[in-house]
Design an enzyme around this catalytic site. Structure first.
Site, mmCIF file in Angstrom:
data_model
loop_
_atom_site.group_PDB
_atom_site.id
_atom_site.type_symbol
_atom_site.label_atom_id
_atom_site.label_comp_id
_atom_site.label_asym_id
_atom_site.label_seq_id
_atom_site.Cartn_x
_atom_site.Cartn_y
_atom_site.Cartn_z
ATOM 1 N N GLN A 49 0.843 -1.196 0.000
ATOM 2 C CA GLN A 49 0.000 0.000 0.000
ATOM 3 C C GLN A 49 0.881 1.250 0.000
ATOM 4 O O GLN A 49 1.670 1.454 0.918
ATOM 5 C CB GLN A 49 -0.905 -0.008 1.239
ATOM 6 C CG GLN A 49 -1.700 1.252 1.483
ATOM 7 C CD GLN A 49 -2.653 1.617 0.386
ATOM 8 O OE1 GLN A 49 -2.351 2.450 -0.449
ATOM 9 N NE2 GLN A 49 -3.813 0.978 0.379
ATOM 10 N N LEU A 72 -20.778 0.450 -2.851
ATOM 11 C CA LEU A 72 -21.074 0.527 -4.281
ATOM 12 C C LEU A 72 -20.133 -0.328 -5.120
ATOM 13 O O LEU A 72 -20.489 -0.729 -6.226
ATOM 14 C CB LEU A 72 -20.997 1.986 -4.754
ATOM 15 C CG LEU A 72 -21.974 2.940 -4.073
ATOM 16 C CD1 LEU A 72 -21.800 4.347 -4.606
ATOM 17 C CD2 LEU A 72 -23.405 2.468 -4.243
ATOM 18 N N GLU A 90 -8.683 -0.532 0.341
ATOM 19 C CA GLU A 90 -8.383 -0.447 1.775
ATOM 20 C C GLU A 90 -9.208 0.623 2.483
ATOM 21 O O GLU A 90 -9.635 0.431 3.614
ATOM 22 C CB GLU A 90 -6.886 -0.178 2.006
ATOM 23 C CG GLU A 90 -6.536 -0.217 3.482
ATOM 24 C CD GLU A 90 -5.063 -0.321 3.781
ATOM 25 O OE1 GLU A 90 -4.686 -0.016 4.923
ATOM 26 O OE2 GLU A 90 -4.285 -0.728 2.890
ATOM 27 N N ARG A 91 -9.479 1.734 1.822
ATOM 28 C CA ARG A 91 -10.302 2.781 2.451
ATOM 29 C C ARG A 91 -11.715 2.255 2.716
ATOM 30 O O ARG A 91 -12.295 2.504 3.770
ATOM 31 C CB ARG A 91 -10.348 4.026 1.564
ATOM 32 C CG ARG A 91 -9.013 4.733 1.477
ATOM 33 C CD ARG A 91 -9.015 5.908 0.499
ATOM 34 N NE ARG A 91 -9.861 6.977 0.970
ATOM 35 C CZ ARG A 91 -11.036 7.316 0.427
ATOM 36 N NH1 ARG A 91 -11.509 6.698 -0.623
ATOM 37 N NH2 ARG A 91 -11.744 8.303 0.930
#
Length: 157
Positions: A49, A72, A90-91
């Site tokens: 990341q 979504l 990851e968010r």
């Protein structure tokens, strides 16, 4: 007035039915990916990341959006033993943790370490809050971990 409303609703229904009939009906299916719900606590972040800072205000906004609208787009993960690693999303995963959700929708795929590294950078590079420093660190990490282009995914060479 109720007759006018009924007539208007009937017209809208006909228009929507016609638009639906004319719309493309192709299913977007990617072979080799499994679409499942995964326990949030069985997921680990992407070791490649590039993002070092996850601003709390942005996570709060994302969590609020997920709370109101649902997720979504599923996250993308790979299976490692009895756990999963995030390739993308990851968010969204952090927002689910913040909301104390037990599961998250995910696509499970086979992806190499080099693909994970490049994919994570590609997903994050267009974001405004990813600094040049973070991009530079990620590129250096990729170069160090995968020094020859032979180890890079063919679509990136």
């Amino acid at each position: 007035m109720s007759k006018d409303l009924k007539k208007m609703l009937e017209q809208k229904l006909q228009q929507n039915t016609q638009r639906h009939a004319l719309a493309a009906q192709d299913a977007n299916f990617e072979e080799g990916k499994e679409h499942i719900l995964i326990p949030v606590d069985k997921i680990d972040p992407n070791p490649y990341q590039p993002r070092r800072i996850f601003p709390q205000q942005e996570l709060d906004q994302l969590a609020q959006s997920i709370s109101e609208l649902g997720l979504l787009e599923p996250i993308l993960v790979r299976k490692i033993d009895d756990r999963y690693q995030i390739a993308a999303g990851e968010r969204r995963w952090r927002a689910h943790k913040q909301l104390h959700k037990h599961t998250i929708e995910a696509l499970v795929t086979s992806i190499s370490d080099s693909d994970m590294a490049v994919f994570a950078l590609a997903e994050n590079v267009d974001r405004e809050d990813l600094s040049d420093y973070e991009i530079g660190l990620a590129l250096k990490q990729i170069e160090n971990a995968f020094p020859t282009k032979k180890n890079w995914p063919s679509r990136w060479v």
